[in-house]
Motif scaffolding. Structure first.
Motif, PDB file in Angstrom:
ATOM      1  N   ARG A  20       4.718  44.852  28.993  1.00 35.37           N
ATOM      2  CA  ARG A  20       5.895  45.501  29.577  1.00 35.37           C
ATOM      3  C   ARG A  20       7.058  44.532  29.699  1.00 35.37           C
ATOM      4  O   ARG A  20       8.214  44.888  29.416  1.00 35.37           O
ATOM      5  CB  ARG A  20       5.546  46.088  30.949  1.00 35.37           C
ATOM      6  CG  ARG A  20       6.728  46.758  31.641  1.00 35.37           C
ATOM      7  CD  ARG A  20       6.286  47.698  32.734  1.00 35.37           C
ATOM      8  NE  ARG A  20       5.579  47.039  33.808  1.00 35.37           N
ATOM      9  CZ  ARG A  20       6.178  46.401  34.815  1.00 35.37           C
ATOM     10  NH1 ARG A  20       7.487  46.306  34.850  1.00 35.37           N
ATOM     11  NH2 ARG A  20       5.453  45.860  35.767  1.00 35.37           N
ATOM     12  N   LYS A  21       6.766  43.289  30.088  1.00 41.80           N
ATOM     13  CA  LYS A  21       7.826  42.295  30.198  1.00 41.80           C
ATOM     14  C   LYS A  21       8.412  41.975  28.825  1.00 41.80           C
ATOM     15  O   LYS A  21       9.615  41.709  28.696  1.00 41.80           O
ATOM     16  CB  LYS A  21       7.301  41.023  30.864  1.00 41.80           C
ATOM     17  CG  LYS A  21       6.956  41.196  32.337  1.00 41.80           C
ATOM     18  CD  LYS A  21       8.173  41.613  33.148  1.00 41.80           C
ATOM     19  CE  LYS A  21       7.846  41.787  34.618  1.00 41.80           C
ATOM     20  NZ  LYS A  21       9.045  42.198  35.408  1.00 41.80           N
ATOM     21  N   ALA A  22       7.571  42.007  27.793  1.00 41.53           N
ATOM     22  CA  ALA A  22       8.075  41.778  26.436  1.00 41.53           C
ATOM     23  C   ALA A  22       9.011  42.900  26.024  1.00 41.53           C
ATOM     24  O   ALA A  22      10.098  42.652  25.458  1.00 41.53           O
ATOM     25  CB  ALA A  22       6.909  41.661  25.457  1.00 41.53           C
ATOM     26  N   ILE A  23       8.626  44.138  26.305  1.00 42.13           N
ATOM     27  CA  ILE A  23       9.468  45.287  25.965  1.00 42.13           C
ATOM     28  C   ILE A  23      10.803  45.201  26.709  1.00 42.13           C
ATOM     29  O   ILE A  23      11.870  45.431  26.123  1.00 42.13           O
ATOM     30  CB  ILE A  23       8.739  46.605  26.304  1.00 42.13           C
ATOM     31  CG1 ILE A  23       7.554  46.809  25.347  1.00 42.13           C
ATOM     32  CG2 ILE A  23       9.690  47.794  26.220  1.00 42.13           C
ATOM     33  CD1 ILE A  23       6.626  47.933  25.755  1.00 42.13           C
ATOM     34  N   GLU A  24      10.740  44.856  27.990  1.00 41.81           N
ATOM     35  CA  GLU A  24      11.968  44.733  28.783  1.00 41.81           C
ATOM     36  C   GLU A  24      12.895  43.662  28.229  1.00 41.81           C
ATOM     37  O   GLU A  24      14.118  43.755  28.378  1.00 41.81           O
ATOM     38  CB  GLU A  24      11.624  44.410  30.240  1.00 41.81           C
ATOM     39  CG  GLU A  24      10.964  45.571  30.983  1.00 41.81           C
ATOM     40  CD  GLU A  24      10.475  45.177  32.369  1.00 41.81           C
ATOM     41  OE1 GLU A  24      10.645  43.993  32.742  1.00 41.81           O
ATOM     42  OE2 GLU A  24       9.915  46.043  33.071  1.00 41.81           O
ATOM     43  N   SER A  25      12.306  42.642  27.596  1.00 46.95           N
ATOM     44  CA  SER A  25      13.110  41.551  27.023  1.00 46.95           C
ATOM     45  C   SER A  25      13.450  41.785  25.567  1.00 46.95           C
ATOM     46  O   SER A  25      14.088  40.930  24.932  1.00 46.95           O
ATOM     47  CB  SER A  25      12.334  40.224  27.162  1.00 46.95           C
ATOM     48  OG  SER A  25      12.073  39.931  28.522  1.00 46.95           O
TER      49      SER A  25
END
Length: 222
Positions: free
Chosen positions: A130-135
């Motif tokens: 999820r953090k990768a998608i947000e970034s």
């Protein structure tokens, strides 16, 4: 004085987290809500249950009613329950492993998630993704489970055996990945033995408390 409520599923990180808040956020008053049946139930059922989610929501609501300025979730295994509970309160919520996941996706594309209990693996991997998608980044998350090692640490109180098992898996992850994430706060006991690991290795407690400090100081909890 700001009030911080730490929601904990065991006492394994209690002293460390309270010490970190005292060091990094000395002007905060820290309270602890500890329910070790939460982790027991998650492990017994292989994941979250409606009853676990319900109890987490009640703890978050109690913290908010008692004037919390920030709620800090200590346990990765109930991280997704914390996401649900956060929607019920008008209080900033920080999960212990958020900042660790953010740093991992910033530094690597192949990310190892090393866990010592199966119930932690899925939510920890989901958080990294999820953090990768947000970034706006693409990552590959690879699981390294040292199943049973947490019991060796907590129930047998055998730190040496725990560290030996986890270190073997960390070395395997080092050969195969760019970045290594240690999914549970309890794994900080391994830090003195990681000096020869060349890849970045992240643990959650200090990074999590630093994020909490930033949020209390008025920064965004993204």
């Amino acid at each position: 004085m700001k009030k911080v409520y730490i929601i904990q599923t065991s006492l394994v990180s209690h002293a460390e987290l309270n010490s970190l808040f005292k060091e990094l956020v000395p002007d905060a008053k820290v309270f602890n809500i500890v329910d070790d049946s939460l982790l027991h139930d998650v492990m017994a059922n292989g994941g979250l249950t409606e009853k676990v989610i319900s109890r987490m929501c009640k703890y978050f609501e109690a913290a908010a009613q008692n004037g919390a300025d920030l709620i800090f979730n200590q346990c990765s295994s109930v991280g997704e329950a914390a996401d649900i509970a956060a929607n019920l309160v008008n209080v900033p919520v920080v999960k212990v492993d958020e900042a660790m996941a953010e740093e991992a996706v910033r530094l690597g594309r192949r990310i190892a998630v090393v866990a010592t209990v199966a119930s932690t693996m899925k939510p920890s991997c989901n958080l990294v993704r999820r953090k990768a998608i947000e970034s706006g980044l693409e990552v590959e998350v690879i699981e390294y489970l040292v199943d049973g090692a947490l019991d060796i640490l907590m129930k047998e109180n055998n730190r040496e055996k725990h560290n030996s098992l986890v270190l073997e898996m960390v070395r395997k992850a080092e050969r195969e990945c760019d970045v290594i994430v240690l999914a549970q706060g309890s794994m900080t006991v391994l830090l003195p033995e990681l000096k020869d690991i060349k890849k970045p290795v992240f643990t959650s407690p200090r990074l999590g408390v630093i994020k909490a400090k930033n949020v209390l100081d008025g920064g965004k909890n993204e």
